[in-house]
Design an enzyme around this catalytic site. Structure first.
Site, PDB file in Angstrom:
ATOM      1  CB  CYS A 328      26.579  16.848  -0.008  1.00 40.07           C
ATOM      2  SG  CYS A 328      27.924  17.792   0.707  1.00 40.07           S
TER       3      CYS A 328
HETATM    4  O1  LIG Z   1      33.324  17.784  -1.115  1.00 38.32           O
HETATM    5  C1  LIG Z   1      32.776  16.715  -1.439  1.00 38.32           C
HETATM    6  O2  LIG Z   1      32.466  16.447  -2.623  1.00 38.32           O
HETATM    7  C2  LIG Z   1      32.477  15.705  -0.387  1.00 38.32           C
HETATM    8  C3  LIG Z   1      31.701  16.299   0.691  1.00 38.32           C
HETATM    9 SE1  LIG Z   1      29.842  16.556   0.154  1.00 38.32          SE
END
Ligand SMILES: O=C(O)CC[SeH]
Length: 385
Positions: A328
């Site tokens: 994210c």
């Molecule tokens: O850490 C990640 O890629 C998933 C949560 Se945005």
């Protein structure tokens, strides 16, 4: 090798979902067969999830995902604080200001760490900006990469209504001292008017390390299916929802998930081989903090050198699919992860970070291929081949 971002669905999960779509399409509240089948499947799933986190089936509330679960915790903690104030006013313990009519109570106060997932961080920021709550973001130690219990307790105020600290960080894999924190706060709560509710987002921990909500002592625990080979559904463990622990509904959702326990201790062993291949001075393990425990599947590592930014190295790889940090945050471009900077990783090292997270099916041979792929990518970028 980006299993912390998400995981492929386990074939048995796909099969279970397909069968349910064919055979149990009814509304679980319907009394005819497809509805009865649907209700039976959801009941079994709730029991599985409860067993996974050491709770009872009635403690499990299905949500659309981790973000909704986390928002439900913040919403419930704020409502519980307001209810506590109303009760105290009715008992005559405090009065509204006669002239202004505003409550004599301070704003509710929430404590989070400075390395939380955005669904906690941005929710807290919104409440602060909206003047709905006061928020303290407790910095993790740059020595351990972990939020320290003493630092959290030092930030507690009379109006503190919620402490929300993730169980394991999604970028560094560092495990937070949730059990010790809950033990210490349970003593603090004995002398307080407003109970401090305790929440941990266990999204990255489930399926990788033991997660037992009652052993931890949390009031709320967030569960995210797509981190352990289940669909993108979530759940919230609540210790006695609406009775022992406040729960004020926002929205409700339901879903199905299975329990998996990947575990791949040799990731570090193989990457130590990488260290040997590249030469010891070329590799910095960003998750290596003395005295801290980390998830067994996560390795945050930087290959040092100019022009070896994480994204550039990944785009030069021929096989490896991984990330430089949280999915994210992928919009952040080459800006170093604020999580790593918060953990004291120097900017030029954080800029070269790669987040490698293996899954239950990752083989030692695949990790070896990744090491070779990284070595060749670096050599190409340095014009060596
Ligand atoms: O850490 C990640 O890629 C998933 C949560 Se945005």
């Amino acid at each position: 090798m980006d299993y912390n971002a998400t995981t492929p669905l386990e074939p048995q999960v796909i099969q279970a979902v397909t069968e349910a779509l064919h055979e149990a399409w009814g509304n679980p509240s319907s009394t005819y067969t497809p509805g009865v089948k649907a209700k039976k499947i959801i009941t079994q799933a709730r029991e599985n999830v409860a067993r996974m986190v050491g709770g009872k089936a009635d403690d499990i509330i299905f949500t659309s995902g981790g973000t909704e679960a986390n928002n439900l915790v913040f919403h419930s903690a704020l409502e519980a604080y307001r209810e506590s104030c109303r009760t105290a006013e009715q008992r005559g313990e405090r009065h509204r200001h006669e002239n202004s009519g505003t409550s004599a109570w301070p704003l509710p106060h929430i404590l989070v760490s400075n390395v939380e997932h955005d669904s906690v961080r941005l929710t807290a920021e919104h409440l602060l900006k909206d003047a709905t709550a006061d928020v303290t973001s407790v910095a993790v130690s740059k020595v351990t990469g972990r939020v320290e219990v003493e630092d959290v307790l030092a930030a507690v105020r009379p109006a503190t209504c919620l402490i929300s600290i993730m169980m394991a960080n999604n970028e560094t894999g560092v495990l937070m001292p949730i059990r010790e924190l809950c033990q210490r706060v349970s003593f603090v709560n004995r002398q307080r008017q407003h109970r401090i509710l305790l929440h941990t987002d266990a999204a990255q921990a489930i399926g990788k390390v033991r997660v037992d909500a009652r052993d931890l002592g949390v009031d709320y625990l967030t569960i995210v299916g797509h981190k352990f080979y289940a669909p993108r559904v979530g759940a919230l463990y609540v210790n006695g929802p609406g009775t022992t622990t406040p729960l004020y509904p926002m929205l409700f959702g339901g879903g199905q998930e299975r329990n998996f326990r990947p575990g791949y201790r040799s990731m570090f062993a193989v990457l130590c081989v990488a260290k040997a291949i590249f030469g010891r001075e070329r590799i910095h393990f960003n998750s290596h903090f003395p005295d801290s425990e980390t998830l067994p599947n996560t390795c945050n590592v930087s290959i040092l050198g100019a022009g070896l930014q994480g994204r550039k190295v990944l785009s030069s790889c021929r096989r490896l699919l991984a990330s430089v940090g949280a999915a994210c945050h992928s919009h952040r471009g080459d800006r170093p992860s604020h999580i790593l900077l918060s953990c004291g990783i120097p900017e030029e090292v954080a800029a070269n970070a790669l987040r490698l997270s293996v899954g239950r099916g990752t083989s030692r041979a695949e990790v070896g291929l990744v090491v070779e792929d990284l070595k060749n990518a670096v050599e190409r970028l340095e014009g060596l081949n």
